[in-house]
Scaffold this motif. Structure first.
Motif, mmCIF file in Angstrom:
data_model
loop_
_atom_site.group_PDB
_atom_site.id
_atom_site.type_symbol
_atom_site.label_atom_id
_atom_site.label_comp_id
_atom_site.label_asym_id
_atom_site.label_seq_id
_atom_site.Cartn_x
_atom_site.Cartn_y
_atom_site.Cartn_z
ATOM 1 N N THR A 34 0.370 -45.170 12.887
ATOM 2 C CA THR A 34 0.578 -46.170 12.025
ATOM 3 C C THR A 34 1.008 -47.574 12.512
ATOM 4 O OG1 THR A 34 3.011 -45.863 11.354
ATOM 5 C CG2 THR A 34 1.104 -44.473 10.243
ATOM 6 N N PHE A 35 0.553 -48.641 12.308
ATOM 7 C CA PHE A 35 0.813 -49.814 12.670
ATOM 8 C C PHE A 35 1.233 -50.980 11.569
ATOM 9 C CE2 PHE A 35 -2.034 -48.060 15.720
ATOM 10 C CZ PHE A 35 -1.582 -48.209 16.913
ATOM 11 N N GLU A 146 9.771 -43.222 15.987
ATOM 12 C CA GLU A 146 9.534 -44.647 16.096
ATOM 13 C C GLU A 146 9.068 -44.911 17.606
ATOM 14 O OE1 GLU A 146 13.000 -46.834 15.210
ATOM 15 O OE2 GLU A 146 13.386 -45.946 13.170
ATOM 16 N N GLY A 147 8.073 -45.867 17.805
ATOM 17 C CA GLY A 147 7.739 -46.340 19.208
ATOM 18 C C GLY A 147 8.564 -47.092 19.826
ATOM 19 N N ARG A 148 9.434 -47.934 18.913
ATOM 20 C CA ARG A 148 10.519 -48.881 19.464
ATOM 21 C C ARG A 148 9.958 -49.868 20.329
ATOM 22 N NH1 ARG A 148 16.047 -45.890 21.531
ATOM 23 N NH2 ARG A 148 14.456 -45.261 23.193
ATOM 24 N N ASP A 149 8.694 -50.330 20.056
ATOM 25 C CA ASP A 149 7.864 -51.322 20.905
ATOM 26 C C ASP A 149 8.420 -52.552 20.721
ATOM 27 O OD1 ASP A 149 6.986 -51.606 18.231
ATOM 28 O OD2 ASP A 149 4.837 -51.368 18.697
ATOM 29 N N TRP A 150 9.635 -53.015 19.872
ATOM 30 C CA TRP A 150 10.436 -54.343 19.703
ATOM 31 C C TRP A 150 11.395 -54.422 20.952
ATOM 32 C CZ3 TRP A 150 10.988 -50.159 16.527
ATOM 33 C CH2 TRP A 150 12.032 -49.652 16.430
ATOM 34 N N ILE A 172 3.943 -41.651 13.350
ATOM 35 C CA ILE A 172 4.439 -42.785 14.483
ATOM 36 C C ILE A 172 4.295 -43.952 14.103
ATOM 37 C CG2 ILE A 172 4.276 -43.253 16.993
ATOM 38 C CD1 ILE A 172 2.781 -40.393 17.318
ATOM 39 N N LEU A 173 5.469 -44.816 14.037
ATOM 40 C CA LEU A 173 5.642 -46.123 13.915
ATOM 41 C C LEU A 173 5.370 -46.982 15.129
ATOM 42 C CD1 LEU A 173 6.278 -48.491 12.101
ATOM 43 C CD2 LEU A 173 8.696 -48.017 12.561
ATOM 44 N N LEU A 174 4.384 -47.741 15.069
ATOM 45 C CA LEU A 174 4.192 -48.823 15.961
ATOM 46 C C LEU A 174 4.030 -50.191 15.417
ATOM 47 C CD1 LEU A 174 1.853 -46.849 18.424
ATOM 48 C CD2 LEU A 174 4.049 -47.324 19.107
ATOM 49 N N HIS A 175 3.685 -51.422 16.042
ATOM 50 C CA HIS A 175 3.649 -52.579 15.582
ATOM 51 C C HIS A 175 2.626 -53.388 16.223
ATOM 52 C CE1 HIS A 175 7.909 -51.471 14.612
ATOM 53 N NE2 HIS A 175 7.712 -52.431 13.491
#
Length: 225
Positions: A34-35, A146-150, A172-175
């Protein structure tokens, strides 16, 4: 007393997630990518990575970005990705007065269709969030990885941490926006393939209600780091 009510609403709603939708069945070799926050200038890059791996994903879009990029919205839908709501204002629910949170929950890019999902910005909850979601006929959709892409970390390091947390049924959380996310996505997809896990849309996972025991585990993970 009011402060405790506000704190409890956010902790139980966001951190524990009790009653919201979370991971799918742990017995199936499926996961959902998910984004949040798009569409953006990064959307086409993400779509290209997904296409190379024949992987579908669910995009939680915001109203301003959806209005600014109708071409990307059409491209996402045309590619078979799922479009869901991330609201109008990217603010924690506790910072929105009730009338704004009501508008936040009512907006959806697929208005008029059944099974509409809403992911609150930051996962945040106010004391009114669940009631307003029920009245707006929205289901709160959270995540368990959490992908923690921040964070200012390499794609390899982020992918390693993400894949360590993934289980069958994970969400899975991404942005849609960070520069690192396309490379990170490719590494995650490669790792999922090696583990025999197949990405699916959220509606095909399907998501399940977060029960008491799982909520306690989420609380421990949130505050036990």
């Amino acid at each position: 007393m009011l402060g405790l009510t506000v704190l409890a609403a956010d902790v139980l709603g966001r951190a524990a997630g009790w009653g919201a939708l979370g991971p799918g069945p742990r017995t199936r070799p499926h996961v959902a990518l998910t984004f949040d926050d798009g569409p953006s200038a990064r959307t086409l890059d993400l779509m290209a990575v997904l296409a190379r791996h024949s992987a579908p994903a669910t995009f939680f879009v915001t109203a301003p970005h959806a209005a600014a990029h109708p071409d990307l919205m059409q491209a996402l839908a045309g590619a078979g990705h799922q479009l869901e709501a991330h609201g109008i204002w990217h603010r924690p629910a506790l910072l929105l007065p009730p009338w704004m949170e009501w508008a936040q929950l009512r907006w959806h890019p697929r208005a008029g269709q059944p099974g509409l999902l809403f992911r609150p910005p930051y996962g945040g909850h106010s004391p009114a969030t669940r009631l307003l979601a029920c009245l707006a006929r929205r289901q709160i959709a959270l995540w368990d990885v959490e992908g923690r892409d921040w964070l200012d970390l390499s794609a390899a390091e982020l992918a390693r941490h993400t894949l360590e947390q993934v289980h069958p049924g994970s969400v899975i959380l991404l942005h849609d926006g960070p520069e690192v996310t396309p490379e990170l996505l490719g590494l995650i997809l490669h790792g999922l393939h090696e583990r025999g896990l197949t990405p699916v849309l959220l509606r095909d996972l399907p998501m399940q209600r977060i029960p008491l025991r799982a909520g306690l585990g989420r609380l421990q993970a949130s505050y036990g780091r």
